[in-house]
Write a protein that holds these residues in place. Sequence first.
Motif, PDB file in Angstrom:
ATOM      1  N   PHE A   1       0.825  -1.209   0.000  1.00  0.00           N
ATOM      2  CA  PHE A   1       0.000   0.000   0.000  1.00  0.00           C
ATOM      3  C   PHE A   1       0.859   1.260   0.000  1.00  0.00           C
ATOM      4  O   PHE A   1       0.564   2.234  -0.708  1.00  0.00           O
ATOM      5  CB  PHE A   1      -0.929   0.009   1.214  1.00  0.00           C
ATOM      6  N   PHE A   2       1.923   1.258   0.793  1.00  0.00           N
ATOM      7  CA  PHE A   2       2.759   2.445   0.908  1.00  0.00           C
ATOM      8  C   PHE A   2       3.985   2.416  -0.020  1.00  0.00           C
ATOM      9  O   PHE A   2       4.817   3.306   0.026  1.00  0.00           O
ATOM     10  CB  PHE A   2       3.216   2.639   2.348  1.00  0.00           C
ATOM     11  N   GLY A   3       4.079   1.387  -0.857  1.00  0.00           N
ATOM     12  CA  GLY A   3       5.184   1.311  -1.797  1.00  0.00           C
ATOM     13  C   GLY A   3       6.535   1.091  -1.130  1.00  0.00           C
ATOM     14  O   GLY A   3       7.563   1.572  -1.620  1.00  0.00           O
ATOM     15  N   LEU A   4       6.539   0.323  -0.058  1.00  0.00           N
ATOM     16  CA  LEU A   4       7.771   0.023   0.662  1.00  0.00           C
ATOM     17  C   LEU A   4       8.391  -1.269   0.127  1.00  0.00           C
ATOM     18  O   LEU A   4       7.688  -2.124  -0.430  1.00  0.00           O
ATOM     19  CB  LEU A   4       7.494  -0.133   2.153  1.00  0.00           C
ATOM     20  N   PRO A   5       9.704  -1.428   0.298  1.00  0.00           N
ATOM     21  CA  PRO A   5      10.333  -2.669  -0.159  1.00  0.00           C
ATOM     22  C   PRO A   5       9.764  -3.888   0.552  1.00  0.00           C
ATOM     23  O   PRO A   5       9.423  -3.830   1.740  1.00  0.00           O
ATOM     24  CB  PRO A   5      11.819  -2.461   0.200  1.00  0.00           C
ATOM     25  N   ALA A   6       9.659  -4.970  -0.174  1.00  0.00           N
ATOM     26  CA  ALA A   6       9.269  -6.236   0.462  1.00  0.00           C
ATOM     27  C   ALA A   6      10.342  -6.615   1.476  1.00  0.00           C
ATOM     28  O   ALA A   6      11.505  -6.251   1.344  1.00  0.00           O
ATOM     29  CB  ALA A   6       9.123  -7.318  -0.593  1.00  0.00           C
ATOM     30  N   ALA A   7       9.920  -7.352   2.506  1.00  0.00           N
ATOM     31  CA  ALA A   7      10.844  -7.682   3.591  1.00  0.00           C
ATOM     32  C   ALA A   7      10.807  -9.171   3.912  1.00  0.00           C
ATOM     33  O   ALA A   7      10.462  -9.574   5.019  1.00  0.00           O
ATOM     34  CB  ALA A   7      10.491  -6.873   4.847  1.00  0.00           C
ATOM     35  N   PRO A   8      11.188 -10.016   2.945  1.00  0.00           N
ATOM     36  CA  PRO A   8      11.136 -11.452   3.198  1.00  0.00           C
ATOM     37  C   PRO A   8      12.206 -11.949   4.156  1.00  0.00           C
ATOM     38  O   PRO A   8      12.032 -13.009   4.773  1.00  0.00           O
ATOM     39  CB  PRO A   8      11.317 -12.058   1.805  1.00  0.00           C
ATOM     40  N   GLU A   9      13.304 -11.198   4.274  1.00  0.00           N
ATOM     41  CA  GLU A   9      14.410 -11.648   5.128  1.00  0.00           C
ATOM     42  C   GLU A   9      15.046 -10.463   5.848  1.00  0.00           C
ATOM     43  O   GLU A   9      14.945  -9.310   5.398  1.00  0.00           O
ATOM     44  CB  GLU A   9      15.475 -12.364   4.288  1.00  0.00           C
ATOM     45  N   TYR A  10      15.720 -10.774   6.934  1.00  0.00           N
ATOM     46  CA  TYR A  10      16.503  -9.745   7.631  1.00  0.00           C
ATOM     47  C   TYR A  10      17.762  -9.422   6.818  1.00  0.00           C
ATOM     48  O   TYR A  10      18.302 -10.279   6.124  1.00  0.00           O
ATOM     49  CB  TYR A  10      16.918 -10.240   9.018  1.00  0.00           C
ATOM     50  N   GLU A  11      18.230  -8.192   6.934  1.00  0.00           N
ATOM     51  CA  GLU A  11      19.466  -7.831   6.245  1.00  0.00           C
ATOM     52  C   GLU A  11      20.658  -8.400   7.004  1.00  0.00           C
ATOM     53  O   GLU A  11      20.645  -8.522   8.211  1.00  0.00           O
ATOM     54  CB  GLU A  11      19.598  -6.294   6.166  1.00  0.00           C
TER      55      GLU A  11
END
Length: 241
Positions: free
Chosen positions: A231-241
Motif C-alpha cells: 500500500f505504501f510502496g515500501l520494499p518487500a521484507a522477506p528476510e533480515y538484512e
Amino acid sequence: MAVAVVVIGAVSAGSAAGSGGAGASASTETPTPRPVPGEAPPPATVDTFDRTAHSLDDPNSIWVVVNKLRPMNPQDFEPEDLVEVDVPHTWDPEMRQEASDAIVAMFQAASDEADLTLASNSAFRSYSSQEEIYDGDDLLTARPGFSEHQTGLVMDIGADSGDCSLETCFADTDEGIWLRDNAWRFGFILRYPDGKTDVTGYEFEPWHYRYVGVPLSTEMHETGIATLEEFFGLPAAPEYE
C-alpha cells in the motif's frame, strides 16, 4: 421591332432556364456527413487518500510499519498509553488505548452480530518478552526489536473455545471468517495474509490483526491492497538484512 423582341425574349428565357438548371443541380448535392463523436472516456479516478497523514517510522504512529527491514526505533520502545483490554483472554492483554477501544467494540460486534465469542491469545509484548518467545524460526516469530506486538497495536485473536488457536485452520472457523470479513470496519487489517510471505516475511497468520485506524483499513479493503508494504510502496521484507 418584332424580330428584336423575339430574340431578346429567347435570350432571357435561356438565361432563366440556365439559372433554373444550376439551382436544381445544387439542390440535389449530398451534404457531407458530420463525423460521429466517439464515446466519452470514463472519468479518471483520483486517489484522494492522504498517505502522509501519519508517519510510517515514528513508533508512536498508528501507521508505523515494522518488518524485517524496519525494526522498532528505539528497539526497546514501549508505548506510554498501554491499557488492559477487557476481553476474554489467555494471557492478560495490553494495547494502546485507541486500539484497545477498537478491539473491545469489534469483540462486542462479533457477539451481537454473529453470536461469536472471540478471545485474545497475545497482545502487547515488550522487547524482553520477545527475547523469551523468539525461537529462531524467522517465518513464524519475529526477532526482538522487530515484532509488531511491541507497537501495542496488535492482537493475536482466537475463538474463546480455543479451537485452532494460533493455527492456520483458524481461518476456516466461524470466528476466523467473521474477522476476515469485518475487522476492517473497526480499523484492523490481517497483517500477514495468505500468499504474501515474499512481501511480509511471515507465513499466513489468520489470527494476527493489526490496528491502523478506520480510514486506512477502509481504503485497503476497498482497493484490495492486502499489505502495508504494498500500500505504501515500501520494499518487500522477506528476510533480515
